[in-house]
Design an enzyme around this catalytic site. Structure first.
Site, PDB file in Angstrom:
ATOM      1  N   LYS A  74     -63.713   0.207  14.474  1.00 10.85           N
ATOM      2  CA  LYS A  74     -62.719   1.155  14.956  1.00 10.85           C
ATOM      3  C   LYS A  74     -61.935   1.739  13.772  1.00 10.85           C
ATOM      4  O   LYS A  74     -61.930   1.105  12.732  1.00 10.85           O
ATOM      5  CB  LYS A  74     -61.781   0.488  15.959  1.00 10.85           C
ATOM      6  N   HIS A 131     -62.501  -6.082  17.482  1.00 16.32           N
ATOM      7  CA  HIS A 131     -62.515  -7.545  17.386  1.00 16.32           C
ATOM      8  C   HIS A 131     -61.507  -8.211  18.319  1.00 16.32           C
ATOM      9  O   HIS A 131     -61.599  -9.392  18.581  1.00 16.32           O
ATOM     10  CB  HIS A 131     -62.358  -8.013  15.933  1.00 16.32           C
ATOM     11  N   GLU A 189     -46.455  -7.386  13.259  1.00 14.94           N
ATOM     12  CA  GLU A 189     -46.940  -8.121  12.092  1.00 14.94           C
ATOM     13  C   GLU A 189     -45.875  -8.157  11.005  1.00 14.94           C
ATOM     14  O   GLU A 189     -45.102  -7.208  10.869  1.00 14.94           O
ATOM     15  CB  GLU A 189     -48.169  -7.429  11.496  1.00 14.94           C
ATOM     16  N   ASP A 224     -54.472   2.808  14.587  1.00 14.03           N
ATOM     17  CA  ASP A 224     -54.913   1.520  14.058  1.00 14.03           C
ATOM     18  C   ASP A 224     -54.897   0.443  15.136  1.00 14.03           C
ATOM     19  O   ASP A 224     -55.768  -0.418  15.175  1.00 14.03           O
ATOM     20  CB  ASP A 224     -53.995   1.112  12.895  1.00 14.03           C
ATOM     21  N   HIS A 242     -57.315  -1.493  19.821  1.00 14.98           N
ATOM     22  CA  HIS A 242     -57.165  -2.880  20.281  1.00 14.98           C
ATOM     23  C   HIS A 242     -56.311  -3.020  21.545  1.00 14.98           C
ATOM     24  O   HIS A 242     -56.694  -3.692  22.497  1.00 14.98           O
ATOM     25  CB  HIS A 242     -56.517  -3.733  19.193  1.00 14.98           C
ATOM     26  N   LYS A 258     -45.880  -2.827  11.696  1.00 15.28           N
ATOM     27  CA  LYS A 258     -46.035  -3.601  10.461  1.00 15.28           C
ATOM     28  C   LYS A 258     -44.677  -3.833   9.815  1.00 15.28           C
ATOM     29  O   LYS A 258     -43.710  -3.133  10.119  1.00 15.28           O
ATOM     30  CB  LYS A 258     -46.948  -2.841   9.502  1.00 15.28           C
TER      31      LYS A 258
END
Ligand SMILES: O=P(O)(O)OC[C@H]1O[C@@H](O)[C@H](O)[C@@H](O)[C@@H]1O
Length: 457
Positions: free
Chosen positions: A131, A161, A199, A218, A223, A322
């Site tokens: 991706k 994933h 994160e 992202d 996801h 992030k």
């Protein structure tokens, strides 16, 4: 199983050493019957010795990565994989089955696919792409059409994933095998759902990719929408590839932005300089390779509605960012307060309980309103039941790679869903470009802006 050549395009890149090779180590450990040749190809001028050292190091990072000897004769080739001649040189010598893993930025992967049209691929070739898949709905559609000229859909793996995460796989059992949960999985009982991936990591030298993607492409577009699909889908008849992916696709087709309004259902922000775990972080715009004019968001939130009889009216909030002070990665399913609380029970619970699924570490917990604790026999307090991950958890990439080598597309993203996810978020990107949603700021190491929907849970 026939002998397979795993050809990694982009072998000298970060994804290969950080994720793919450790996953391969775990897989070889788990599946001694796997017969595999590994070939790396990349633009860097590496010798095969250097590549072998990278492979060995990655295998050693695994606790029991003892399988390195099984691919000790792996080779590396310097190649420009966007050129048919270079690809031919890599592919023609392959004897047996071929799996091509594109560990490449999306634009380069697309060019490599273009170049592949000019060469003859071995029978049953499998293509695995990372991706983000394309850059918008149109480009995803074009890429799908291009891929389908190379190999049929059942041999195309659009890797996400998160679909290989233990939590997501366990969610199937938790949702569908428990009478205490299955009947209450709907708007009738659920007040809200939050999928959060905060994160502490900053940019980590990934400007070349991330400065174009931002938190939206992202994480949310890929996801987190996949997580939403698994949470919201109707119970499939079987867990076969077709039933499961149909159910997910149907959920994604029903998913819209809250009130169809991208301006009020989305937020975006970017980190300024700060400190995380004793580490100084520069402002995002001062990171090497970042183009400040681009206004890339490092934290994003969208609120969606899944317009089905099961879910209409329930906000599904997706959020990821992030450089936050605390890593909080979880699915939070908040149940609505009970309709009647007998008087005599004191304390007003703010909800009817919360089910949380950690997204690394892959934990699970159920928060319940319980009386009879320290505050008195009939006073309600909050207690939490927890399930911790076992020692034997598979890494998500190991699961994904295993499925690719077994040619099982169940946990790969199907063509229609890859396109659909763009359609859900594209109005947001357009509203942001029109300046309808301000780009806010948050200090690296902070919890992010406090008035967002996702900050209230
Ligand atoms: O926690 P994991 O499994 O490494 O996944 C998170 C990562 O997923 C990747 O796909 C994103 O590109 C990263 O930005 C993110 O950090």
């Amino acid at each position: 199983m026939t002998r397979t050549t795993l050809l990694i395009l982009g072998a000298s890149g970060d994804l290969t050493s950080r994720l793919l090779l450790p996953a391969l180590a775990q897989l070889l450990e788990r599946q001694p019957e796997l017969e595999l040749d590994l070939v790396g190809a990349g633009t860097d001028d590496w010798s095969t010795e250097r590549w072998r050292a990278v492979v060995r190091d990655a295998f050693e990072t695994m606790r029991r990565g003892s399988g390195a000897h099984r691919i000790a004769d792996t080779t590396y080739a310097r190649a420009d994989v966007t050129r048919a001649d270079d690809l031919r040189r890599l592919i023609e010598p392959v004897d047996g089955a071929l799996v091509v893993y594109f560990a490449l930025p999306p634009a380069v992967a697309e060019e490599a696919c273009e170049a592949m049209r000019d060469i003859e691929l071995p029978e049953e070739t499998v293509l695995a792409l990372e991706k983000p898949f394309g850059g918008d709905e149109d480009s995803a559609r074009r890429l799908n059409a291009l891929l389908q000229t190379l190999v049929p859909e059942e041999r195309i793996f659009r890797v996400d994933h998160f679909l290989g995460r233990a939590t997501l796989l366990k969610l199937l059992g938790v949702r569908f095998a428990n009478r205490a949960i299955e009947p209450v999985w709907s708007a009738e009982h659920v007040a809200s759902v939050l999928v959060r991936f905060d994160e502490t990591l900053g940019l980590e030298n990934r400007a070349r990719y991330y400065d174009h993607a931002g938190a939206m492409d992202d994480m949310l577009q890929s996801h987190l929408l996949q997580v939403l699909a698994v949470l919201a889908m109707e119970p499939p008849a079987t867990l076969d590839e077709r039933d499961l992916r149909d159910a997910k696709a149907q959920a994604l087709r029903a998913t819209r932005l809250w009130r169809d309004d991208p301006a009020t259902s989305s937020r975006r922000a970017r980190y300024t300089a700060g400190r995380i775990d004793g580490r100084e972080l520069p402002a995002y715009v001062d990171e090497p390779g970042v183009d400040a004019v681009r206004e890339t968001e490092t934290l994003a939130e969208i609120v969606c509605e899944v317009r089905t009889a099961r879910w209409a009216g329930v906000p599904f909030t997706l959020r990821s960012g992030k450089a936050l002070g605390e890593s909080r990665a979880e699915i939070v399913v908040t149940f609505a307060p009970v309709r009647h609380l007998p008087s005599g029970l004191s304390g007003t619970p703010r909800d009817g309980g919360i089910l949380r699924f950690g997204l690394g570490p892959e934990t699970m917990s159920l928060e319940l309103n319980v009386n009879g604790g320290e505050d008195g026999l009939f006073a309600l307090e909050r207690e939490t039941l927890r399930i911790e991950p076992g020692d034997e958890e598979l890494y998500a990439y190991t699961e994904v790679l295993g499925e690719i080598l077994e040619r099982d597309v169940t946990i790969s993203v199907r063509a229609d869903s890859a396109e659909r996810c763009w359609r859900i978020v594209e109005p947001v990107r357009r509203a942001w470009e029109r300046g309808e949603v301000p780009l806010e700021e948050y200090r690296a190491g902070s919890a992010g802006p406090q008035d967002w929907a996702s900050s209230q849970v």
